[in-house]
Enzyme design. Structure first.
Site, PDB file in Angstrom:
ATOM      1  N   GLY A  43      63.848  55.805  75.718  1.00 29.95           N
ATOM      2  CA  GLY A  43      63.367  56.495  74.369  1.00 29.95           C
ATOM      3  C   GLY A  43      61.702  56.518  74.169  1.00 29.95           C
ATOM      4  O   GLY A  43      61.303  57.375  73.659  1.00 29.95           O
ATOM      5  N   CYS A  44      61.071  55.293  74.325  1.00 22.62           N
ATOM      6  CA  CYS A  44      59.565  55.180  74.270  1.00 22.62           C
ATOM      7  C   CYS A  44      59.026  56.121  75.034  1.00 22.62           C
ATOM      8  O   CYS A  44      57.916  56.268  74.886  1.00 22.62           O
ATOM      9  CB  CYS A  44      59.362  53.544  74.436  1.00 22.62           C
ATOM     10  SG  CYS A  44      60.057  52.666  72.842  1.00 22.62           S
TER      11      CYS A  44
END
Length: 153
Positions: A43-44
């Site tokens: 996600g990051c």
């Protein structure tokens, strides 16, 4: 967590090269500050790539983008190099910025409670006030939404 209208705290951070800087250094122009849990996680990585893809658009309107995590500067450098990230990545190892912005929160995973960074984004205006907050960010389409809000300043 800080809300719209609050003054952005002047916190000291380190960039991916280990150099010190403060958010006050951006006064006089708007800035986007986004908090993410951990470098080089799915996600990051998606979020950082999305902001990097739009970095030219942010630059064209004079709005720098700063991503903040508690990762060490060396890890941020490796993360940026691995994915060709062009946004500023900042280390908040001691957690001062996370605490000041209110993104250091209790989380839960599979019934286990722990402290971690809540993914959140803050658009700070030229006077240092929070113009908009996105708490509990969902990554898909987020960078484009932030860009539109920055254009509206």
């Amino acid at each position: 967590m800080l809300v719209q209208g609050d003054s952005a705290p002047d916190v000291a951070l380190k960039d991916s090269d280990g150099a010190d800087f403060t958010l006050a250094g951006y006064r006089g122009k708007p800035v986007v500050v986004y908090f993410y849990p951990k470098a080089d996680t799915p996600g990051c990585t998606s979020e950082a790539k999305d902001f990097t893809e739009l970095a030219g658009d942010f630059a064209a309107i004079g709005v720098p983008v700063v991503g903040v995590s508690k990762d060490k500067p060396a890890k941020l450098k490796k993360f940026a190099d691995k994915y060709g990230l062009t946004v500023t990545l900042a280390s908040d190892e001691p957690g001062d910025a996370c605490g000041a912005f209110g993104t250091w929160v209790e989380k839960s995973l599979y019934g286990r409670k722990y402290m971690g960074i809540e993914r959140a984004t803050f658009l700070i205006d030229a006077d240092g006030a929070i113009a908009r907050v996105w708490p509990k960010v969902k990554v898909k389409g987020h960078a484009a939404e932030v860009l539109e809000a920055a254009r509206a300043l």
